[in-house]
Design a protein around this motif. Structure first.
Motif, PDB file in Angstrom:
ATOM      1  N   GLU A   1      -4.127  -3.309   4.534  1.00  0.00           N
ATOM      2  CA  GLU A   1      -4.465  -3.104   3.132  1.00  0.00           C
ATOM      3  C   GLU A   1      -5.259  -1.837   2.837  1.00  0.00           C
ATOM      4  OE1 GLU A   1      -6.424  -6.764   2.150  1.00  0.00           O
ATOM      5  OE2 GLU A   1      -4.532  -7.877   2.107  1.00  0.00           O
TER       6      GLU A   1
ATOM      7  N   VAL B   1       0.841  -1.202   0.000  1.00  0.00           N
ATOM      8  CA  VAL B   1       0.000   0.000   0.000  1.00  0.00           C
ATOM      9  C   VAL B   1       0.873   1.247   0.000  1.00  0.00           C
ATOM     10  CG1 VAL B   1      -1.681   1.332   1.350  1.00  0.00           C
ATOM     11  CG2 VAL B   1      -1.980  -1.139   1.077  1.00  0.00           C
TER      12      VAL B   1
ATOM     13  N   THR C   1      -6.320   2.235  -1.630  1.00  0.00           N
ATOM     14  CA  THR C   1      -5.302   2.749  -2.550  1.00  0.00           C
ATOM     15  C   THR C   1      -5.923   3.321  -3.812  1.00  0.00           C
ATOM     16  OG1 THR C   1      -4.987   0.525  -3.455  1.00  0.00           O
ATOM     17  CG2 THR C   1      -3.448   1.234  -1.744  1.00  0.00           C
TER      18      THR C   1
END
Length: 122
Positions: free
Chosen positions: A101, A26, A119
């Motif tokens: 994540e 990430v 992301t």
């Protein structure tokens, strides 16, 4: 997954939010991004400034956050993704948080809704 298990995992996420660090994958994905935050009190014109900046300069874009709260009438799909507050959806999100994540997250202190960014939000 039972609601009780979700409850304890949510409490653990809440307790760990101040020390949260996304995983290296990430971090790599967002390393080339520059963030500019527009901060100010309610109704001062932050959204106006942001929208004008995005229109005027293609190097800028909106960051789309996620939340587990119920959608509001004025939510814009360009700026917020409302995840269903179901046990299944919460379990998936909490797994992602545990694995580092998500870019960032916070748990609202009274409603316990989760807010954050993925992301692909940038």
């Amino acid at each position: 997954m039972s609601g009780i298990s979700i409850h304890y995992r949510l409490k653990a996420a809440e307790a760990g939010q101040n020390d949260y660090r996304p995983n290296s994958e990430v971090v790599q994905k967002i390393a080339q991004k520059s963030l500019v935050m527009i901060v100010g009190p309610a109704a001062v014109g932050k959204s106006y400034v942001i929208n004008k900046l995005v229109q005027a300069d293609p190097r800028f874009g909106l960051t789309r956050s996620f939340t587990t709260r119920e959608p509001r009438a004025d939510d814009s799909p360009e700026t917020i993704r409302c995840l269903p507050p179901t046990d299944e959806s919460l379990a998936e999100l909490l797994d992602m948080i545990l694995a580092g994540e998500v870019v960032n997250y916070t748990v609202h202190p009274t409603t316990h809704a989760i807010y954050g960014t993925f992301t692909d939000s940038y």
